[in-house]
Design a protein around this motif. Sequence first.
Motif, PDB file in Angstrom:
ATOM      1  N   PHE A 262       0.840  -1.202   0.000  1.00  0.00           N
ATOM      2  CA  PHE A 262       0.000   0.000   0.000  1.00  0.00           C
ATOM      3  C   PHE A 262       0.865   1.238   0.000  1.00  0.00           C
ATOM      4  O   PHE A 262       2.054   1.214   0.343  1.00  0.00           O
ATOM      5  N   ASP A 263       0.240   2.337  -0.394  1.00  0.00           N
ATOM      6  CA  ASP A 263       0.877   3.650  -0.362  1.00  0.00           C
ATOM      7  C   ASP A 263      -0.157   4.636   0.149  1.00  0.00           C
ATOM      8  O   ASP A 263      -1.261   4.710  -0.402  1.00  0.00           O
ATOM      9  N   SER A 264       0.174   5.374   1.221  1.00  0.00           N
ATOM     10  CA  SER A 264      -0.762   6.304   1.839  1.00  0.00           C
ATOM     11  C   SER A 264      -0.180   7.709   1.775  1.00  0.00           C
ATOM     12  O   SER A 264       0.876   7.983   2.355  1.00  0.00           O
ATOM     13  N   THR A 265      -0.851   8.601   1.029  1.00  0.00           N
ATOM     14  CA  THR A 265      -0.347   9.968   0.857  1.00  0.00           C
ATOM     15  C   THR A 265      -1.506  10.964   1.002  1.00  0.00           C
ATOM     16  O   THR A 265      -2.654  10.620   0.753  1.00  0.00           O
ATOM     17  N   PRO A 266      -1.244  12.219   1.455  1.00  0.00           N
ATOM     18  CA  PRO A 266       0.084  12.760   1.741  1.00  0.00           C
ATOM     19  C   PRO A 266       0.580  12.516   3.162  1.00  0.00           C
ATOM     20  O   PRO A 266       1.740  12.766   3.462  1.00  0.00           O
ATOM     21  N   GLY A 267      -0.303  12.052   4.056  1.00  0.00           N
ATOM     22  CA  GLY A 267       0.069  12.002   5.467  1.00  0.00           C
ATOM     23  C   GLY A 267       0.718  10.707   5.916  1.00  0.00           C
ATOM     24  O   GLY A 267       1.381  10.676   6.949  1.00  0.00           O
ATOM     25  N   GLY A 268       0.540   9.636   5.148  1.00  0.00           N
ATOM     26  CA  GLY A 268       1.056   8.339   5.589  1.00  0.00           C
ATOM     27  C   GLY A 268       0.377   7.848   6.854  1.00  0.00           C
ATOM     28  O   GLY A 268       1.011   7.246   7.721  1.00  0.00           O
ATOM     29  N   TRP A 269      -0.917   8.066   6.969  1.00  0.00           N
ATOM     30  CA  TRP A 269      -1.648   7.760   8.216  1.00  0.00           C
ATOM     31  C   TRP A 269      -2.222   6.351   8.237  1.00  0.00           C
ATOM     32  O   TRP A 269      -2.823   5.942   9.234  1.00  0.00           O
ATOM     33  N   ALA A 270      -2.103   5.602   7.164  1.00  0.00           N
ATOM     34  CA  ALA A 270      -2.756   4.293   7.075  1.00  0.00           C
ATOM     35  C   ALA A 270      -1.805   3.152   7.415  1.00  0.00           C
ATOM     36  O   ALA A 270      -0.592   3.227   7.173  1.00  0.00           O
ATOM     37  N   GLN A 271      -2.372   2.108   7.961  1.00  0.00           N
ATOM     38  CA  GLN A 271      -1.704   0.825   8.123  1.00  0.00           C
ATOM     39  C   GLN A 271      -2.630  -0.242   7.540  1.00  0.00           C
ATOM     40  O   GLN A 271      -3.843  -0.222   7.794  1.00  0.00           O
ATOM     41  N   VAL A 272      -2.063  -1.160   6.763  1.00  0.00           N
ATOM     42  CA  VAL A 272      -2.853  -2.189   6.081  1.00  0.00           C
ATOM     43  C   VAL A 272      -2.429  -3.566   6.561  1.00  0.00           C
ATOM     44  O   VAL A 272      -1.230  -3.870   6.616  1.00  0.00           O
ATOM     45  N   THR A 273      -3.391  -4.377   6.937  1.00  0.00           N
ATOM     46  CA  THR A 273      -3.123  -5.756   7.335  1.00  0.00           C
ATOM     47  C   THR A 273      -4.164  -6.678   6.692  1.00  0.00           C
ATOM     48  O   THR A 273      -5.287  -6.256   6.436  1.00  0.00           O
ATOM     49  N   PRO A 274      -3.747  -7.948   6.422  1.00  0.00           N
ATOM     50  CA  PRO A 274      -2.407  -8.522   6.546  1.00  0.00           C
ATOM     51  C   PRO A 274      -1.535  -8.108   5.366  1.00  0.00           C
ATOM     52  O   PRO A 274      -2.013  -7.449   4.445  1.00  0.00           O
ATOM     53  N   GLU A 292      -5.498   6.467  11.287  1.00  0.00           N
ATOM     54  CA  GLU A 292      -5.435   7.277  12.500  1.00  0.00           C
ATOM     55  C   GLU A 292      -5.103   8.708  12.071  1.00  0.00           C
ATOM     56  O   GLU A 292      -3.960   9.048  11.800  1.00  0.00           O
ATOM     57  N   ILE A 293      -6.139   9.525  12.013  1.00  0.00           N
ATOM     58  CA  ILE A 293      -5.962  10.903  11.571  1.00  0.00           C
ATOM     59  C   ILE A 293      -5.513  11.748  12.767  1.00  0.00           C
ATOM     60  O   ILE A 293      -6.192  11.779  13.801  1.00  0.00           O
ATOM     61  N   PRO A 294      -4.395  12.419  12.679  1.00  0.00           N
ATOM     62  CA  PRO A 294      -3.929  13.216  13.824  1.00  0.00           C
ATOM     63  C   PRO A 294      -4.859  14.397  14.102  1.00  0.00           C
ATOM     64  O   PRO A 294      -5.563  14.894  13.212  1.00  0.00           O
ATOM     65  N   ALA A 295      -4.830  14.848  15.361  1.00  0.00           N
ATOM     66  CA  ALA A 295      -5.691  15.973  15.747  1.00  0.00           C
ATOM     67  C   ALA A 295      -5.339  17.247  14.988  1.00  0.00           C
ATOM     68  O   ALA A 295      -6.171  18.143  14.842  1.00  0.00           O
ATOM     69  N   SER A 296      -4.152  17.328  14.479  1.00  0.00           N
ATOM     70  CA  SER A 296      -3.709  18.546  13.777  1.00  0.00           C
ATOM     71  C   SER A 296      -4.023  18.506  12.285  1.00  0.00           C
ATOM     72  O   SER A 296      -3.679  19.442  11.558  1.00  0.00           O
ATOM     73  N   ALA A 297      -4.630  17.469  11.807  1.00  0.00           N
ATOM     74  CA  ALA A 297      -4.904  17.354  10.374  1.00  0.00           C
ATOM     75  C   ALA A 297      -5.763  18.514   9.893  1.00  0.00           C
ATOM     76  O   ALA A 297      -6.792  18.855  10.487  1.00  0.00           O
ATOM     77  N   ALA A 298      -5.368  19.150   8.792  1.00  0.00           N
ATOM     78  CA  ALA A 298      -6.060  20.333   8.280  1.00  0.00           C
ATOM     79  C   ALA A 298      -7.335  19.939   7.561  1.00  0.00           C
ATOM     80  O   ALA A 298      -7.389  18.916   6.862  1.00  0.00           O
ATOM     81  N   GLY A 299      -8.344  20.796   7.718  1.00  0.00           N
ATOM     82  CA  GLY A 299      -9.576  20.558   6.989  1.00  0.00           C
ATOM     83  C   GLY A 299      -9.359  20.651   5.488  1.00  0.00           C
ATOM     84  O   GLY A 299      -8.554  21.439   5.002  1.00  0.00           O
ATOM     85  N   GLY A 300     -10.048  19.812   4.742  1.00  0.00           N
ATOM     86  CA  GLY A 300      -9.920  19.816   3.295  1.00  0.00           C
ATOM     87  C   GLY A 300      -8.833  18.905   2.761  1.00  0.00           C
ATOM     88  O   GLY A 300      -8.775  18.647   1.559  1.00  0.00           O
ATOM     89  N   VAL A 301      -7.927  18.400   3.647  1.00  0.00           N
ATOM     90  CA  VAL A 301      -6.905  17.455   3.199  1.00  0.00           C
ATOM     91  C   VAL A 301      -7.575  16.133   2.835  1.00  0.00           C
ATOM     92  O   VAL A 301      -8.447  15.642   3.538  1.00  0.00           O
ATOM     93  N   ILE A 302      -7.170  15.568   1.701  1.00  0.00           N
ATOM     94  CA  ILE A 302      -7.705  14.274   1.275  1.00  0.00           C
ATOM     95  C   ILE A 302      -6.584  13.241   1.309  1.00  0.00           C
ATOM     96  O   ILE A 302      -5.620  13.328   0.549  1.00  0.00           O
ATOM     97  N   GLU A 303      -6.709  12.301   2.222  1.00  0.00           N
ATOM     98  CA  GLU A 303      -5.739  11.200   2.332  1.00  0.00           C
ATOM     99  C   GLU A 303      -6.164  10.073   1.393  1.00  0.00           C
ATOM    100  O   GLU A 303      -7.281   9.559   1.468  1.00  0.00           O
ATOM    101  N   THR A 304      -5.279   9.743   0.459  1.00  0.00           N
ATOM    102  CA  THR A 304      -5.552   8.667  -0.503  1.00  0.00           C
ATOM    103  C   THR A 304      -4.714   7.447  -0.148  1.00  0.00           C
ATOM    104  O   THR A 304      -3.478   7.537  -0.064  1.00  0.00           O
ATOM    105  N   THR A 305      -5.378   6.341   0.068  1.00  0.00           N
ATOM    106  CA  THR A 305      -4.690   5.080   0.381  1.00  0.00           C
ATOM    107  C   THR A 305      -4.914   4.110  -0.767  1.00  0.00           C
ATOM    108  O   THR A 305      -6.047   3.715  -1.043  1.00  0.00           O
ATOM    109  N   ALA A 306      -3.830   3.771  -1.458  1.00  0.00           N
ATOM    110  CA  ALA A 306      -3.890   2.843  -2.590  1.00  0.00           C
ATOM    111  C   ALA A 306      -3.379   1.478  -2.144  1.00  0.00           C
ATOM    112  O   ALA A 306      -2.265   1.366  -1.619  1.00  0.00           O
ATOM    113  N   ILE A 307      -4.190   0.436  -2.342  1.00  0.00           N
ATOM    114  CA  ILE A 307      -3.827  -0.927  -1.940  1.00  0.00           C
ATOM    115  C   ILE A 307      -3.697  -1.788  -3.190  1.00  0.00           C
ATOM    116  O   ILE A 307      -4.546  -1.716  -4.094  1.00  0.00           O
TER     117      ILE A 307
END
Length: 563
Positions: A262-274, A292-307
């Motif tokens: 997987f690739d998680s951008t821009p924040g790298g907030w994802a974990q994929v199992t197994p 797990e989105i951090p409390a400081s995450a800005a509004g409007g940011v779109i985290e894309t996780t490609a598996i």
Amino acid sequence: AIYIAGSGSPVISNTIVVSNSSGIYAPGATALSHNDVWHNLAYNYSVVTTGTSDISLPPYFADYVGDDFHLQPGSPCVDAGDPHTAVSLDFEGDPRPIGGEYDIGADEATERLGVEFYAHQSAYGFPGQVLTYTHYLVNTGTQPDTYHIAHALVISGTGSDWQVGYTSIYTLAPGATAAVPMTIHIATDAVSGTLATVYLTATSDSSVYSSAVTSNTTGINRNWGAALAPAYAQVVDPGTVLTYVHTLTNTGNAPDTFDIAFDSTPGGWAQVTPDQVTLPSGGTTQIYVRLEIPASAAGGVIETTAITATSLGAPPNSPTSASISDTTEINYSAGDRYVTTSGFDSLNNCTIITQPCRSVGQAIAQAVSGDIVKVAQGTYYEHDLDVNKSITLQGGYSDADPDFTVRDPALYPSIIDAERQGRIFYILGNPTVEGFTLRNGYSGASGGGVYIGLSAPTLRDNIIEDNEAFLRGGGIYNSSGSPTLERNVIHGNLAGTDGGGFYNNGGSPDLWSNVFYNNQADNGGGFYSSSGSPSFLHNTLYANTADGGNGGGLYLGGGSPDV
């Protein structure tokens, strides 16, 4: 024996040259074909090229000592002559050929051995499949004979457990035919493109020179494929912890192993199992994406996780994979969450008091650590709610109070009814759950109403009723956690084995001022502790039942309890 001194282009064929002082001397352009040249004293061949169809074997005369040079039936010279000879009679005037092929030498044998084995076959199958080929064995000789079958397996490709089976001995009268079925068990780890050829040889017991070969070839035609679904797109608050569940399907026609990347951008907030799975053809499994989105995450940011799931079985020249992408948009802020039976869940973070959510599950999913989820009176038909964060769930608010300030769980009951579709709560975090009625949970394992993992939740002022577990902990199951239970009413729960109301498996639970009544299990109808250090003080046990006869109210099986 044969000495050719002159020039020219003589042809020597169908001739037996054995046990002479010398063999064949033939300079020049002499051609040799289908001769038996054997056991000559000085040499077999001199100044001449051996014929490509010559043999060098004992001819097996009937009685060479007695000058009987007829061929025995098992002679290697039988049926080994030049098929293009123009000689139609042997030295006795017998016609030749007899039996289809010419013999080497002056005699055309009238008694002979012969065998034919046919025919080559081919088929395709799947790994693990058993195929049957049927060949035919014919005694073409003039005498009864017994044949031994042997095989050689030649594999071009892969496979560690190919197996071949057949009957190895056949006895046939002259002219008789026998069907020879042969089974082949295709290797379970054979891959596409593999070819397995079995060579079957039938050899006469009467002569090793009488034999025939047939064969069959098995190929593996394998398809590779994978599918991932569904794709998610969700809007959440900063600090949200959520899980997307994908289904990976092996759409190929045989078992396969898949690497999950997987690739998680821009924040790298994802974990994929197994990270790797093995599936049978048509098999499925779940791929979990935890964000797990951090409390400081800005509004409007779109985290894309490609598996991407990539087949390890597909050949390099035909790579096979399946991909999918999730998008998670961040908006809203942390705060109290509100739930009513008239609310709505779609794109709702539950923080707006005039726009409450419809389900407790949505509020839990949107809540962040420190939030309070306020649930108005009514019945919420939900099950398998994961609570893995430090939040407070409060039931008992009046649905007539738009400000969520009037709270009395006895007057305004907030009921979560699982309808026996699953357990109600699966708790891995440290939440507080208070003022609810939790009913009709069911688990085919343990923890019918609530399952507590390695965590320290607080359950206060709840009614936990009419839940069932097939094994342990009809109402609550604690797996090495340290929960606090205070002022709860736990009644009417059922466990198939132990702990109708509560089952403790390790940890340090603290239970005080709770009422256990009318719970049922084989052992420990009200409370069962197998290990750990539970504190069980100032509780009431009433009318609980142990069908197995041990601990109707309370059963302590080990650990260091404080009762």
